[in-house]
Design a protein around this motif. Structure first.
Motif, PDB file in Angstrom:
ATOM      1  N   PRO A   4       0.798  -1.327  -0.081  1.00 30.02           N
ATOM      2  CA  PRO A   4       0.233  -0.190  -0.011  1.00 30.02           C
ATOM      3  C   PRO A   4       0.753   1.314  -0.039  1.00 30.02           C
ATOM      4  N   GLN A   5       1.931   1.240   0.688  1.00 32.41           N
ATOM      5  CA  GLN A   5       2.837   2.494   0.820  1.00 32.41           C
ATOM      6  C   GLN A   5       3.431   2.676  -0.615  1.00 32.41           C
ATOM      7  N   THR A   9       2.575   5.975  -2.953  1.00 25.17           N
ATOM      8  CA  THR A   9       3.833   6.806  -3.307  1.00 25.17           C
ATOM      9  C   THR A   9       3.564   7.279  -4.609  1.00 25.17           C
ATOM     10  N   VAL A  10       3.340   6.168  -5.389  1.00 24.04           N
ATOM     11  CA  VAL A  10       3.403   6.328  -6.694  1.00 24.04           C
ATOM     12  C   VAL A  10       2.114   7.145  -7.175  1.00 24.04           C
ATOM     13  N   ARG A  11       0.888   6.949  -6.430  1.00 25.42           N
ATOM     14  CA  ARG A  11      -0.192   7.764  -6.802  1.00 25.42           C
ATOM     15  C   ARG A  11       0.004   9.174  -6.706  1.00 25.42           C
ATOM     16  N   LEU A 132       7.042   0.524  -8.889  1.00 25.19           N
ATOM     17  CA  LEU A 132       5.934  -0.563  -9.610  1.00 25.19           C
ATOM     18  C   LEU A 132       6.794  -1.926  -9.776  1.00 25.19           C
ATOM     19  N   ARG A 133       8.282  -1.703 -10.510  1.00 22.85           N
ATOM     20  CA  ARG A 133       8.489  -3.025 -10.487  1.00 22.85           C
ATOM     21  C   ARG A 133       9.004  -3.927  -9.381  1.00 22.85           C
ATOM     22  N   GLU A 134       9.360  -3.163  -8.327  1.00 22.64           N
ATOM     23  CA  GLU A 134       9.507  -3.921  -7.096  1.00 22.64           C
ATOM     24  C   GLU A 134       8.230  -4.524  -6.706  1.00 22.64           C
TER      25      GLU A 134
END
Length: 147
Positions: A4-5, A9-11, A132-134
């Motif tokens: 979720p974090q 963060t991406v969002r 996102l890759r992680e």
């Protein structure tokens, strides 16, 4: 960082970049004369005319479109990477050319704010791609454990 974090963060970064593009684009579209007078040094700002105003408005409309697309798209690691790498010509080409290179003196010192923004868009995009890759790796590991 938890799932979720990472996604939050991406969002947040994606929203910040989209808002930056759309807001600054709207400013150029709605009030190009203020942007042209702030962006160019006095000798060049004095040369603005209907054509430069039209071109500035076109630039603003494109930036607003970019902000809209960035803000409403589901970005992937690839698309974030492509977007981040697409900032390189702006940083090396535009910001160097007008900040330190042959066209130095044409743009006001505010060109450095553009540089900072471009670096933020580039590095922010690459960071989102990394997160996102992680996430994809973590999802694959969880999927393999279920099998």
């Amino acid at each position: 960082m938890t799932t979720p974090q990472r996604l939050e963060t991406v969002r947040r970064l994606q929203t910040a970049m989209a808002t930056g593009y759309a807001t600054l684009g709207a400013w150029v579209l709605v009030h190009p004369s203020s942007v042209l007078s702030l962006g160019f040094t006095a000798p060049y700002a004095a040369m603005t005319n209907a054509t430069t105003t039209l071109l500035a408005r076109c630039f603003g409309a494109q930036a607003m479109t970019c902000g809209l697309v960035l803000g409403t798209s589901t970005m992937t690691p690839f698309s974030f990477t492509a977007f981040g790498l697409a900032m390189i010509p702006y940083i090396i080409g535009f910001n160097y050319w007008f900040g330190l290179g042959p066209a130095r003196g044409m743009m006001s010192s505010l060109i450095w704010l553009d540089f900072v923004g471009n670096v933020f868009f580039g590095l922010g995009s690459l960071y989102c791609a990394k997160l996102l890759r992680e996430q994809e790796v973590e999802d694959a590991k969880a999927s393999n454990k279920k099998s």
